[in-house]
Structures are given as structure tokens and as C-alpha cells.
Motif scaffolding. Structure first.
Motif, PDB file in Angstrom:
ATOM      1  N   ALA B  28       0.835  -1.194   0.000  1.00 62.04           N
ATOM      2  CA  ALA B  28       0.000   0.000   0.000  1.00 62.04           C
ATOM      3  C   ALA B  28       0.875   1.250   0.000  1.00 62.04           C
ATOM      4  O   ALA B  28       0.539   2.239  -0.625  1.00 62.04           O
ATOM      5  N   ALA B  29       1.993   1.201   0.694  1.00 59.42           N
ATOM      6  CA  ALA B  29       2.902   2.348   0.737  1.00 59.42           C
ATOM      7  C   ALA B  29       4.337   1.847   0.801  1.00 59.42           C
ATOM      8  O   ALA B  29       4.645   0.984   1.619  1.00 59.42           O
ATOM      9  N   PRO B  30       5.203   2.371  -0.054  1.00 57.46           N
ATOM     10  CA  PRO B  30       6.558   1.853  -0.137  1.00 57.46           C
ATOM     11  C   PRO B  30       7.362   2.128   1.123  1.00 57.46           C
ATOM     12  O   PRO B  30       8.208   1.338   1.507  1.00 57.46           O
ATOM     13  N   ALA B  31       7.090   3.251   1.787  1.00 57.72           N
ATOM     14  CA  ALA B  31       7.861   3.609   2.963  1.00 57.72           C
ATOM     15  C   ALA B  31       7.640   2.594   4.075  1.00 57.72           C
ATOM     16  O   ALA B  31       8.485   2.393   4.931  1.00 57.72           O
ATOM     17  N   GLY B  32       6.491   1.948   4.064  1.00 57.05           N
ATOM     18  CA  GLY B  32       6.177   0.978   5.095  1.00 57.05           C
ATOM     19  C   GLY B  32       6.807  -0.381   4.884  1.00 57.05           C
ATOM     20  O   GLY B  32       6.635  -1.276   5.703  1.00 57.05           O
ATOM     21  N   LEU B  33       7.528  -0.539   3.816  1.00 50.79           N
ATOM     22  CA  LEU B  33       8.161  -1.826   3.515  1.00 50.79           C
ATOM     23  C   LEU B  33       9.556  -1.880   4.107  1.00 50.79           C
ATOM     24  O   LEU B  33      10.473  -1.272   3.570  1.00 50.79           O
ATOM     25  N   SER B  34       9.716  -2.625   5.176  1.00 46.42           N
ATOM     26  CA  SER B  34      11.019  -2.675   5.829  1.00 46.42           C
ATOM     27  C   SER B  34      11.876  -3.791   5.259  1.00 46.42           C
ATOM     28  O   SER B  34      11.384  -4.715   4.614  1.00 46.42           O
ATOM     29  N   MET B  35      13.154  -3.709   5.520  1.00 48.48           N
ATOM     30  CA  MET B  35      14.072  -4.737   5.085  1.00 48.48           C
ATOM     31  C   MET B  35      13.758  -6.058   5.788  1.00 48.48           C
ATOM     32  O   MET B  35      13.965  -7.134   5.216  1.00 48.48           O
ATOM     33  N   ASP B  36      13.292  -5.993   7.009  1.00 54.16           N
ATOM     34  CA  ASP B  36      12.882  -7.213   7.709  1.00 54.16           C
ATOM     35  C   ASP B  36      11.736  -7.878   6.961  1.00 54.16           C
ATOM     36  O   ASP B  36      11.692  -9.110   6.836  1.00 54.16           O
ATOM     37  N   ASP B  37      10.802  -7.083   6.496  1.00 56.53           N
ATOM     38  CA  ASP B  37       9.682  -7.628   5.725  1.00 56.53           C
ATOM     39  C   ASP B  37      10.195  -8.393   4.511  1.00 56.53           C
ATOM     40  O   ASP B  37       9.779  -9.526   4.253  1.00 56.53           O
ATOM     41  N   VAL B  38      11.083  -7.730   3.773  1.00 59.26           N
ATOM     42  CA  VAL B  38      11.612  -8.352   2.561  1.00 59.26           C
ATOM     43  C   VAL B  38      12.335  -9.651   2.902  1.00 59.26           C
ATOM     44  O   VAL B  38      12.119 -10.695   2.266  1.00 59.26           O
ATOM     45  N   ALA B  39      13.184  -9.594   3.945  1.00 63.07           N
ATOM     46  CA  ALA B  39      13.934 -10.789   4.331  1.00 63.07           C
ATOM     47  C   ALA B  39      12.982 -11.921   4.697  1.00 63.07           C
ATOM     48  O   ALA B  39      13.151 -13.069   4.268  1.00 63.07           O
ATOM     49  N   ALA B  40      11.965 -11.589   5.490  1.00 63.08           N
ATOM     50  CA  ALA B  40      11.008 -12.612   5.915  1.00 63.08           C
ATOM     51  C   ALA B  40      10.280 -13.192   4.714  1.00 63.08           C
ATOM     52  O   ALA B  40      10.133 -14.420   4.592  1.00 63.08           O
ATOM     53  N   ALA B  41       9.840 -12.305   3.815  1.00 63.23           N
ATOM     54  CA  ALA B  41       9.093 -12.779   2.643  1.00 63.23           C
ATOM     55  C   ALA B  41       9.954 -13.670   1.756  1.00 63.23           C
ATOM     56  O   ALA B  41       9.464 -14.614   1.132  1.00 63.23           O
ATOM     57  N   ALA B  42      11.245 -13.379   1.728  1.00 68.38           N
ATOM     58  CA  ALA B  42      12.136 -14.175   0.883  1.00 68.38           C
ATOM     59  C   ALA B  42      12.604 -15.435   1.607  1.00 68.38           C
ATOM     60  O   ALA B  42      13.247 -16.301   1.004  1.00 68.38           O
ATOM     61  N   GLY B  43      12.324 -15.528   2.901  1.00 67.27           N
ATOM     62  CA  GLY B  43      12.776 -16.680   3.665  1.00 67.27           C
ATOM     63  C   GLY B  43      14.286 -16.704   3.818  1.00 67.27           C
ATOM     64  O   GLY B  43      14.933 -17.746   3.699  1.00 67.27           O
ATOM     65  N   VAL B  44      14.835 -15.549   4.130  1.00 70.42           N
ATOM     66  CA  VAL B  44      16.278 -15.357   4.101  1.00 70.42           C
ATOM     67  C   VAL B  44      16.654 -14.463   5.278  1.00 70.42           C
ATOM     68  O   VAL B  44      15.846 -13.671   5.745  1.00 70.42           O
ATOM     69  N   GLY B  45      17.860 -14.594   5.781  1.00 74.23           N
ATOM     70  CA  GLY B  45      18.296 -13.731   6.875  1.00 74.23           C
ATOM     71  C   GLY B  45      18.567 -12.331   6.397  1.00 74.23           C
ATOM     72  O   GLY B  45      18.832 -12.103   5.214  1.00 74.23           O
ATOM     73  N   LYS B  46      18.511 -11.380   7.344  1.00 75.26           N
ATOM     74  CA  LYS B  46      18.736 -10.002   6.949  1.00 75.26           C
ATOM     75  C   LYS B  46      20.174  -9.778   6.485  1.00 75.26           C
ATOM     76  O   LYS B  46      20.435  -8.987   5.571  1.00 75.26           O
ATOM     77  N   GLY B  47      21.086 -10.486   7.111  1.00 73.79           N
ATOM     78  CA  GLY B  47      22.486 -10.364   6.722  1.00 73.79           C
ATOM     79  C   GLY B  47      22.691 -10.684   5.248  1.00 73.79           C
ATOM     80  O   GLY B  47      23.406  -9.988   4.522  1.00 73.79           O
ATOM     81  N   THR B  48      22.033 -11.747   4.804  1.00 72.37           N
ATOM     82  CA  THR B  48      22.109 -12.159   3.395  1.00 72.37           C
ATOM     83  C   THR B  48      21.650 -11.033   2.486  1.00 72.37           C
ATOM     84  O   THR B  48      22.276 -10.714   1.469  1.00 72.37           O
ATOM     85  N   LEU B  49      20.545 -10.451   2.882  1.00 73.26           N
ATOM     86  CA  LEU B  49      19.957  -9.373   2.104  1.00 73.26           C
ATOM     87  C   LEU B  49      20.934  -8.209   1.939  1.00 73.26           C
ATOM     88  O   LEU B  49      21.155  -7.709   0.835  1.00 73.26           O
TER      89      LEU B  49
END
Lengths: 195, 195
Positions: B28-49
Motif C-alpha cells: 500500500a505504501a513503499p515507505a512501510g516496507l522494511s528490510m525485515d519484511d523483505v527478508a522474511a518474505a524471501a525466507g532469508v536472513g537479513k544479513g544475506t539481504l
DNA sequence: TTGGCAAGTGGACCGTCGGTCCGCATAGTC
DNA sequence: GACTATGCGGACCGACGGTCCACTTGCCAA
């Protein structure tokens, strides 16, 4: 209803405004200015700051209102060419030029104002909508027809803070050049074919 | 020199890109998309990202590059009117229209790309500078003289993501209306007096 | 096959920020 | 002087981008 404000609150509000003004005038980058910084500079607790202005955006807006209030009055009911009563083309040019001047005089503050923070974009700000409405009407008076609304947005986009900032910083444009450039753009839009 | 990337790293990079793309397409809003969200959605650790993309801006830029690569090639060496070999006026109009289309097709991603994060503004992005240079040159070819550089900025300001977003959201403009409007603005700038 | 090791992984952790909370101080009033 | 609503301030909170590092894994040479 709303009760009158206590004297110490009024004093603090003024102190904070002055301190924040000073900070924005000297800051290298507006994004790096935290509310803690402002509170510390004003010698005031953070709670006080938020009580007085509600949010970071509120503080910035209050500062901006202070700085633009004279221009707002001049446009609303001052003498031409800023005020009403002239050829719409001339008035549009005058308004745009005045906006550029204010933005150049308050470079970092303006950047902060136009920074999209929270969900609110520049286009939701009452001040923007006011100017946009006025320019739209003037463009319509100048015979710009159905494209007036969009053209008003485009004219305002041409004087956006980050663009001006870029032109100053990266291209080394002078104040004179910027004003002349914006005037040329306005002239093109105002006197181009179809008018 | 740089050693080849390990296979699992490449796989993860692709996974993350796909997940982020999906998220930006539905957010709904790009600013609300955190890196944690992306990592979780990808099934990957934040470090990897962060190892793969360096920063939030890097990830967004990688996504954007993917989405705009075809248009970039079409402009650089495709057939007219996007590619070289036409009347500069026609080419400018075609490029602007194509940009609007891409931005509308990737609304939230585009908003994220143009969001000023960190110190870097839109105007420092290599892609912006590339398009700006091209438009400047074309405007010069079209006889716009010394105002070409500024005019190129203004044309690009007319298609900024937040403006398009506002026109869609607040004024309810349709895709058709937006494209037509931008075309009208371009026409005014290109064929107005002085050309 | 195996051993070694650079490359990659993941998630706990960090610093910073905007914003809130609430016990305490104080201005205004009678 | 006493009473109370208003205001004060700074400890605190949750979220975020980004880092760190102990552990795992892909890759190559022997």
C-alpha cells in the motif's frame, strides 16, 4: 473550547522556534536534524517540544508558516503584480519568482518541508493546495483551458526544493540564473502556442 | 579481481528480488516496507539481504534496473520513435510517454526509487542523469538553446512519481488522462514560442 | 573421497530516530 | 496560601536500517 495558553508554554514555543530556525539556517542537511537536537539547542525537554508542535512535521510546518506568512499576505491582498488586479500572466510570473526567492532564502528549511515524511506527500499540504488552486485559476484566466490544473502542478514542480538544491549544488547555478531560468520556463508555458 | 559468485548466493539474490518485487507490487505504501519484511518474505536472513544488495537503496535500485532495462535498451539503440533517428521533438514525446507508462506500471516501486533516502537525491541517480543528458541534447537539437538543461529537468519533474501518484489518488486521474496530459505539457514546451 | 578454506548465511544485536508516558513543577485563580 | 489544570522533561518505547560473527556450505586441489 480551547483555553488560553499558559505564559511559560508560549515562551517555550518561541524559544523552540528561534532555536530551530537557527539550526535550519546553519544545518548542512535537514534530514540530519533530529528532534533531540532541536530540544537540546532550545534547552527544553523533548516532551515540551512535542506538546507544542505535535510532531516533527508540525514543527517544520510552523517554521515554514512563519517564513511564508508575509508572502502569503502579499499574494492574497497585496498590490500587483503579486496581489490581484494584474494580467494573470504577469501575476503568475511574479508569484513563481517570489516562491523561488523564498525557497532560496530558506534552503534547508524548504527541503525539510518538502521531504515526504510519514504518509503525507507535498501535494497534501494545505499551502501547496492553496497555491495550486490559485495558479490553476490564473492559468484558466490566461486561456490555458482544461490543462490548467496539470500545468499548475508542472510549474510548481519546476521550483521544487530538491531541484533548486541540485541546480545550486551540482550545476553551481547562481541565484540570478535560477530566477532567470524559472522565468524563462514560465514564459514558455504561459506564452506558448495555444494561449 | 572479483571472484565469481557462489551458486547459493546467486540463488538467494534471485529469491530476494522475486520476493521484493512481489511485495512492491502489492504494498500500500513503499515507505512501510522494511528490510525485515523483505527478508522474511524471501525466507532469508537479513544479513544475506544486505550482503547481496548493500543497502535498502541498493535493493530498490536493483529492482528498478530490472524493470527499466528494456526501456533503456529501446531508447539507446531501438527503432524510432524511442530510438535514435527521428525528429527530436517526436523522440522526446515518445520517451516521456514511455517513462510515464513504466512509472504507472510500477507505481510503488517508482515511489520508493524517487524517495530521497540517506543524502542521495533523485538527481544524483545515474539513471536520472542519463535521461536528463539525453533530453537536454534533444532539446538543444530542437532549437531550445541555452534553456535546454533546465527544460529537461522541468519535463522530468512533470513525470515525478509522487506527482503521478497524487494525480491518480487525489484527482482520480486515469492512465489515459495522465498520458494525454503529459503529452500536452511536452507539446507546449516543445512547440511553444522560441522553437 | 576428502580435507581445507574462502564465501556465504542468519539472526542477535546496535545506534538512532520519532514519538509517548507520567511523576513532578508551576502558573493562574479565588 | 491552597487548589488544580496546564505544562515540563527525560526515561522509555517500538521500529528501522545496518553490522557482526559464530556457524554452514559450496568449491577446488590433492
Amino acid at each position: 473550547m480551547t483555553r488560553p495558553q499558559r505564559s511559560d508554554a508560549a515562551r517555550n514555543r518561541a524559544t523552540v522556534l528561534a532555536a530551530a530556525d537557527e539550526l535550519f539556517a546553519t544545518a548542512a542537511a535537514p534530514a540530519g536534524l533530529s528532534m533531540d537536537d532541536v530540544a537540546a539547542a532550545a534547552g527544553v525537554g523533548k516532551g515540551t517540544l512535542f506538546r507544542a508542535f505535535g510532531s516533527r512535521a508540525g514543527l517544520i510546518q510552523a517554521l515554514w508558516d512563519l517564513r511564508t506568512e508575509p508572502l502569503g499576505r502579499a499574494i492574497e491582498n497585496g498590490p500587483p503584480p503579486l496581489g490581484p488586479g494584474t494580467d494573470p500572466r504577469r501575476r503568475i510570473a511574479a508569484i513563481l519568482d517570489a516562491i523561488v526567492v523564498v525557497k532560496l532564502d530558506n534552503r534547508y528549511l524548504t527541503l525539510a518541508v518538502e521531504e515526504r515524511s510519514g504518509g503525507a506527500s507535498l501535494y497534501e499540504q494545505p499551502q501547496y493546495q492553496l497555491v495550486h488552486r490559485l495558479l490553476s485559476d490564473l492559468l484558466r484566466d490566461a486561456g490555458r483551458g482544461k490543462e490548467s490544473e496539470l500545468l499548475a502542478h508542472v510549474l510548481l514542480a519546476a521550483v521544487r526544493a530538491d531541484l533548486l538544491d541540485h541546480l545550486i549544488g551540482a550545476r553551481g547555478s547562481s541565484r540570478r540564473q535560477l530566477r532567470a531560468g524559472v522565468a524563462a520556463v514560465a514564459d514558455l508555458v504561459l506564452n506558448g502556442s495555444g494561449g
